[in-house]
Write a protein that holds these residues in place. Sequence first.
Motif, PDB file in Angstrom:
ATOM      1  N   LEU A  39       0.826  -1.209   0.000  1.00  0.00           N
ATOM      2  CA  LEU A  39       0.000   0.000   0.000  1.00  0.00           C
ATOM      3  C   LEU A  39       0.859   1.257   0.000  1.00  0.00           C
ATOM      4  N   SER A  40       1.986   1.220   0.665  1.00  0.00           N
ATOM      5  CA  SER A  40       2.892   2.365   0.653  1.00  0.00           C
ATOM      6  C   SER A  40       3.440   2.593  -0.753  1.00  0.00           C
ATOM      7  N   ASN A  41       3.781   1.517  -1.470  1.00  0.00           N
ATOM      8  CA  ASN A  41       4.268   1.642  -2.843  1.00  0.00           C
ATOM      9  C   ASN A  41       3.186   2.205  -3.763  1.00  0.00           C
ATOM     10  N   VAL A  42       1.945   1.761  -3.604  1.00  0.00           N
ATOM     11  CA  VAL A  42       0.837   2.284  -4.415  1.00  0.00           C
ATOM     12  C   VAL A  42       0.670   3.782  -4.166  1.00  0.00           C
ATOM     13  N   THR A  43       0.720   4.198  -2.921  1.00  0.00           N
ATOM     14  CA  THR A  43       0.575   5.615  -2.580  1.00  0.00           C
ATOM     15  C   THR A  43       1.682   6.443  -3.207  1.00  0.00           C
ATOM     16  N   LEU A  49       2.673   9.687 -10.410  1.00  0.00           N
ATOM     17  CA  LEU A  49       1.886   9.781 -11.643  1.00  0.00           C
ATOM     18  C   LEU A  49       0.951  10.982 -11.661  1.00  0.00           C
ATOM     19  N   TYR A  50       0.448  11.356 -10.495  1.00  0.00           N
ATOM     20  CA  TYR A  50      -0.524  12.449 -10.382  1.00  0.00           C
ATOM     21  C   TYR A  50      -0.053  13.449  -9.319  1.00  0.00           C
ATOM     22  N   PRO A  51       0.965  14.246  -9.634  1.00  0.00           N
ATOM     23  CA  PRO A  51       1.506  15.168  -8.627  1.00  0.00           C
ATOM     24  C   PRO A  51       0.519  16.245  -8.193  1.00  0.00           C
ATOM     25  N   ASP A  52      -0.542  16.449  -8.968  1.00  0.00           N
ATOM     26  CA  ASP A  52      -1.545  17.441  -8.576  1.00  0.00           C
ATOM     27  C   ASP A  52      -2.590  16.848  -7.633  1.00  0.00           C
ATOM     28  N   ASP A  53      -2.352  15.629  -7.155  1.00  0.00           N
ATOM     29  CA  ASP A  53      -3.213  14.957  -6.173  1.00  0.00           C
ATOM     30  C   ASP A  53      -4.571  14.534  -6.735  1.00  0.00           C
ATOM     31  N   THR A  54      -4.680  14.395  -8.080  1.00  0.00           N
ATOM     32  CA  THR A  54      -5.946  13.919  -8.642  1.00  0.00           C
ATOM     33  C   THR A  54      -6.078  12.410  -8.545  1.00  0.00           C
ATOM     34  N   VAL A  58      -7.091   6.508  -0.519  1.00  0.00           N
ATOM     35  CA  VAL A  58      -7.509   6.925   0.821  1.00  0.00           C
ATOM     36  C   VAL A  58      -7.825   5.665   1.616  1.00  0.00           C
ATOM     37  N   ILE A  59      -7.200   5.529   2.764  1.00  0.00           N
ATOM     38  CA  ILE A  59      -7.408   4.351   3.597  1.00  0.00           C
ATOM     39  C   ILE A  59      -7.906   4.805   4.957  1.00  0.00           C
ATOM     40  N   ARG A  60      -9.039   4.250   5.362  1.00  0.00           N
ATOM     41  CA  ARG A  60      -9.586   4.515   6.692  1.00  0.00           C
ATOM     42  C   ARG A  60      -9.694   3.169   7.402  1.00  0.00           C
ATOM     43  N   SER A  61      -9.108   3.125   8.566  1.00  0.00           N
ATOM     44  CA  SER A  61      -9.101   1.870   9.306  1.00  0.00           C
ATOM     45  C   SER A  61      -9.571   2.097  10.729  1.00  0.00           C
ATOM     46  N   SER A  62     -10.315   1.134  11.240  1.00  0.00           N
ATOM     47  CA  SER A  62     -10.775   1.170  12.616  1.00  0.00           C
ATOM     48  C   SER A  62     -10.779  -0.261  13.130  1.00  0.00           C
ATOM     49  N   THR A  66     -11.616  -1.969   7.531  1.00  0.00           N
ATOM     50  CA  THR A  66     -10.869  -1.025   6.716  1.00  0.00           C
ATOM     51  C   THR A  66     -11.642  -0.713   5.450  1.00  0.00           C
ATOM     52  N   VAL A  67     -11.555   0.552   5.013  1.00  0.00           N
ATOM     53  CA  VAL A  67     -12.119   0.970   3.733  1.00  0.00           C
ATOM     54  C   VAL A  67     -10.984   1.606   2.943  1.00  0.00           C
ATOM     55  N   ALA A  68     -10.687   1.078   1.768  1.00  0.00           N
ATOM     56  CA  ALA A  68      -9.686   1.646   0.872  1.00  0.00           C
ATOM     57  C   ALA A  68     -10.412   2.149  -0.367  1.00  0.00           C
ATOM     58  N   THR A  69     -10.168   3.417  -0.710  1.00  0.00           N
ATOM     59  CA  THR A  69     -10.799   4.016  -1.882  1.00  0.00           C
ATOM     60  C   THR A  69      -9.721   4.567  -2.789  1.00  0.00           C
TER      61      THR A  69
END
Length: 75
Positions: A39-43, A49-54, A58-62, A66-69
């Motif tokens: 997941l760190s490599n994907v991020t 690839l998208y330096p403008d943050d497009t 997003v990972i939310r864990s509790s 976990t929800v990964a979008t």
Amino acid sequence: VARHTPEAALTVTVTDTGVGIPALFGGAGSPEAVYGVGLSNVTRRLAHLYPDDTGRLVIRSSPDGTVATLHLPPC
């Protein structure tokens, strides 16, 4: 699965109801300690690839799971 829609962004969401990512990888420290190497490599790759943050992951864990979008801009 394949999709080619030049005018539309793509969002993929994966949800699980497990123990959550921090419980699996031990919690604190580097991003690898929290999210694992994959997941760190994907991020990092999305940031390259998208330096403008497009394009972003997003990972939310509790303790309830976990929800990964993944958000990708139009082609």
